[in-house]
Design a protein around this motif. Structure first.
Motif, PDB file in Angstrom:
ATOM      1  N   HIS A  91       0.830  -1.201   0.000  1.00  0.00           N
ATOM      2  CA  HIS A  91       0.000   0.000   0.000  1.00  0.00           C
ATOM      3  C   HIS A  91       0.866   1.253   0.000  1.00  0.00           C
ATOM      4  O   HIS A  91       0.647   2.178  -0.794  1.00  0.00           O
ATOM      5  CB  HIS A  91      -0.917  -0.019   1.226  1.00  0.00           C
ATOM      6  N   GLU A  92       1.854   1.294   0.888  1.00  0.00           N
ATOM      7  CA  GLU A  92       2.683   2.494   0.990  1.00  0.00           C
ATOM      8  C   GLU A  92       3.619   2.648  -0.199  1.00  0.00           C
ATOM      9  O   GLU A  92       4.108   3.752  -0.476  1.00  0.00           O
ATOM     10  CB  GLU A  92       3.451   2.485   2.312  1.00  0.00           C
ATOM     11  N   ASP A  93       3.852   1.556  -0.925  1.00  0.00           N
ATOM     12  CA  ASP A  93       4.659   1.629  -2.146  1.00  0.00           C
ATOM     13  C   ASP A  93       3.816   2.006  -3.364  1.00  0.00           C
ATOM     14  O   ASP A  93       4.335   2.082  -4.478  1.00  0.00           O
ATOM     15  CB  ASP A  93       5.362   0.295  -2.398  1.00  0.00           C
ATOM     16  N   GLY A  94       2.514   2.219  -3.156  1.00  0.00           N
ATOM     17  CA  GLY A  94       1.677   2.741  -4.225  1.00  0.00           C
ATOM     18  C   GLY A  94       0.851   1.744  -4.993  1.00  0.00           C
ATOM     19  O   GLY A  94       0.336   2.063  -6.067  1.00  0.00           O
ATOM     20  N   ASP A 186      13.931  -5.474   6.227  1.00  0.00           N
ATOM     21  CA  ASP A 186      14.338  -4.413   5.303  1.00  0.00           C
ATOM     22  C   ASP A 186      13.204  -4.023   4.367  1.00  0.00           C
ATOM     23  O   ASP A 186      13.031  -2.843   4.032  1.00  0.00           O
ATOM     24  CB  ASP A 186      15.554  -4.858   4.485  1.00  0.00           C
ATOM     25  N   ARG A 187      12.413  -5.005   3.934  1.00  0.00           N
ATOM     26  CA  ARG A 187      11.321  -4.703   3.016  1.00  0.00           C
ATOM     27  C   ARG A 187      10.203  -3.930   3.714  1.00  0.00           C
ATOM     28  O   ARG A 187       9.617  -3.007   3.142  1.00  0.00           O
ATOM     29  CB  ARG A 187      10.773  -5.996   2.410  1.00  0.00           C
ATOM     30  N   ILE A 188       9.891  -4.292   4.937  1.00  0.00           N
ATOM     31  CA  ILE A 188       8.828  -3.590   5.656  1.00  0.00           C
ATOM     32  C   ILE A 188       9.285  -2.200   6.074  1.00  0.00           C
ATOM     33  O   ILE A 188       8.555  -1.226   5.959  1.00  0.00           O
ATOM     34  CB  ILE A 188       8.377  -4.397   6.892  1.00  0.00           C
ATOM     35  N   GLY A 189      10.529  -2.091   6.563  1.00  0.00           N
ATOM     36  CA  GLY A 189      11.019  -0.789   7.000  1.00  0.00           C
ATOM     37  C   GLY A 189      10.154  -0.238   8.122  1.00  0.00           C
ATOM     38  O   GLY A 189       9.792  -0.955   9.057  1.00  0.00           O
ATOM     39  N   THR A 190       9.792   1.035   8.013  1.00  0.00           N
ATOM     40  CA  THR A 190       8.907   1.668   8.988  1.00  0.00           C
ATOM     41  C   THR A 190       7.640   2.109   8.280  1.00  0.00           C
ATOM     42  O   THR A 190       7.696   2.904   7.345  1.00  0.00           O
ATOM     43  CB  THR A 190       9.584   2.882   9.650  1.00  0.00           C
ATOM     44  N   LEU A 191       6.509   1.583   8.709  1.00  0.00           N
ATOM     45  CA  LEU A 191       5.222   1.878   8.090  1.00  0.00           C
ATOM     46  C   LEU A 191       4.576   3.087   8.756  1.00  0.00           C
ATOM     47  O   LEU A 191       4.643   3.237   9.984  1.00  0.00           O
ATOM     48  CB  LEU A 191       4.287   0.670   8.210  1.00  0.00           C
ATOM     49  N   SER A 192       3.928   3.922   7.970  1.00  0.00           N
ATOM     50  CA  SER A 192       3.261   5.101   8.536  1.00  0.00           C
ATOM     51  C   SER A 192       1.773   4.876   8.766  1.00  0.00           C
ATOM     52  O   SER A 192       1.135   5.673   9.447  1.00  0.00           O
ATOM     53  CB  SER A 192       3.457   6.306   7.611  1.00  0.00           C
ATOM     54  N   VAL A 193       1.203   3.801   8.214  1.00  0.00           N
ATOM     55  CA  VAL A 193      -0.225   3.540   8.414  1.00  0.00           C
ATOM     56  C   VAL A 193      -0.491   3.312   9.899  1.00  0.00           C
ATOM     57  O   VAL A 193       0.285   2.651  10.592  1.00  0.00           O
ATOM     58  CB  VAL A 193      -0.663   2.317   7.579  1.00  0.00           C
ATOM     59  N   PRO A 194      -1.568   3.888  10.459  1.00  0.00           N
ATOM     60  CA  PRO A 194      -1.860   3.693  11.882  1.00  0.00           C
ATOM     61  C   PRO A 194      -2.066   2.219  12.212  1.00  0.00           C
ATOM     62  O   PRO A 194      -2.635   1.466  11.415  1.00  0.00           O
ATOM     63  CB  PRO A 194      -3.156   4.486  12.094  1.00  0.00           C
TER      64      PRO A 194
END
Length: 467
Positions: A91-94, A186-194
């Motif tokens: 989702h965050e990758d578009g 590494d792939r997940i990283g830090t997600l901004s979704v609540p």
């Protein structure tokens, strides 16, 4: 407020869509639950299963088919949570098919890193799934009983045992031998979704401490709740509690965890003609959250966040995300042009220092720095100040930790005061020293001790006189 949300629900290893029935009943019309059988389980038991990416493909296709008209959330219990994280990253990758994702609900979640599990127990679970029917039923009964804090309702227990028994053995073994061990950090990283994270107090492998150490560092905006007396199968054990938490989570405004807003009096001053256009533009630019690259790993960033919370505590919601801003600054390679000559370059110094703090915490307390109490964190930081921390492989020497911690404190204050909300917090009115027409609006006329200009009064009344 999320309007008419749909909650897509992903079960634990051996579970099925039926796992979510007690929660769906208690959520009622407030949230529409769509429970999904993952490949190899429930009504999808004809499939041999697969890794995290394949499971995420399966769920993404189902979400696309459902085509929710409004925002949607995804909930995952244990195995399902790792799949939910992969979907959130897409989702965050578009990924346009996942554009509506508005939140994560992670219940006793399998983290992005390889799942912590005793290897002997893992091999035993792999072995019994292919055993004779009597052994399989006995082991399935034991598996369910061992993963709850107290016995389930008899009907729920029987249904859950049957779900385990109808699981495809190949899918069961694929998760234990491969999927649970996949490293997605590494792939997940830090997600901004609540994210709402819930752990069971009696969960042996993925309880509160494991969630704090392994899951929370990957979630920039999270709420972590602990279910007293519960184990690993939270949708079956605590449906009432989860329903209440999810309703609150859905009702909350996600913006509350975003960048801070300005007090009205300071915002009025910043927008007034006492502030010149160039300065106002700069201040507004500084309010934007960094959207560029970062260089610290998720674990290092979490340690930095915890450290900054001790160095420069911020009260109330809407805190300035100092760690995110410092990380972006490190990635950019910029700085104030000064550092201790003995320290390596800033990005390396930070990474090595944060590893030293976390490694010392684990050695001394058996827990990561992020899971320590405030007093325990303060004690380690005091040791950093005095050069009393051990030198760990890949870390900084004790004397260099002292230099780095001095640098960190200075950078924390500079970063805080660079943000208009930081200036507002200390009642700084110097931004109003003159507008575009400095002759018409001189800065200060009253220079006596504790003298206040009339235009300063609203700002200073908010926090007191900081001059």
């Amino acid at each position: 407020m999320i309007d008419e949300p749909v909650l897509f629900c992903l079960h634990f290893l051996g579970g099925s869509a039926r796992t979510w029935r007690p929660l769906a009943e208690r959520l009622g019309p407030a949230v529409t639950c769509v429970a999904i059988d993952l490949p190899g389980f429930g009504d999808e038991a004809g499939h041999p299963g697969g890794g995290v990416a394949a499971m995420a493909d399966h769920v993404a296709a189902r979400i696309k088919a459902e085509a929710p008209s409004g925002p949607w959330l995804v909930a995952g219990n244990s195995m399902g949570a790792k799949v939910a994280l992969a979907l959130a990253r897409r989702h965050e990758d578009g990924d346009p098919a996942l554009a509506g994702l508005a939140g994560l609900v992670l219940l006793a979640g399998s983290p992005p890193c390889p799942e912590p599990m005793d290897e002997e127990r893992r091999q035993a679970m792999i072995a019994w799934i292919d055993a004779d029917p009597e052994t399989r039923r006995r082991e399935a009964e034991g598996f369910v009983s061992a993963n709850v804090g107290a016995p389930l309702d008899p009907q729920d227990h029987a249904r859950t045992v049957e779900d385990v028994l109808r699981a495809n053995p190949e899918a069961w073994k694929a998760w234990l031998a491969s999927g649970a061990n996949e490293d997605w950090r590494d792939r997940i990283g830090t997600l901004s979704v609540p994210a709402l994270v819930v752990s069971g107090a009696k969960d042996g492998d993925l309880g509160p401490e494991a969630q704090a150490a392994l899951m929370l560092p990957h979630l920039a905006r999270h709420r972590h709740e602990v279910a007293p007396g519960a184990g690993h199968l939270l949708p079956l054990e605590r449906p009432e509690m989860l329903a209440a938490l999810i309703r609150d989570f859905v009702a909350a405004r996600p913006a509350s965890a975003e960048a801070p807003t300005l007090p009205p009096a300071f915002a009025a001053l910043m927008g007034s003609d006492r502030v010149n256009t160039r300065l106002r533009t700069t201040l507004r630019e500084r309010m934007r959250e960094p959207d560029g690259p970062v260089c610290l790993g998720a674990d290092e960033r979490a340690t930095l966040t915890a450290c900054l919370d001790r160095v420069l505590p911020q009260a109330g919601p809407g805190k300035i995300d100092l760690a995110r801003r410092i990380d972006a600054r490190l990635a950019s390679g910029t700085g104030d042009g000064w550092r201790f000559a003995a320290l390596p370059p800033d990005a390396e110094a930070y990474a090595r220092a944060l590893r030293t703090l976390d490694g010392t915490a684990r050695a001394a307390h058996g827990r990561p720095f992020t899971a320590l109490s405030g007093a325990e964190q303060d004690a380690l930081l005091a040791r950093a100040t005095s050069g009393d921390l051990p030198e760990l492989p890949g870390g900084l020497a004790p004397a260099l930790m002292t230099c780095w911690f001095e640098e960190l404190r200075g950078e924390a204050v500079r970063t805080f005061l660079a943000h208009p909300a930081g200036l507002a917090a200390i009642g700084f009115t110097g931004i109003g020293a003159g507008g575009d027409d400095a002759d018409a609006l001189p800065g200060y006329r009253l220079t006596g001790l504790n003298d206040r200009e009339p235009w300063e009064q609203p700002v200073l009344d908010t926090v007191g006189d900081a001059r």
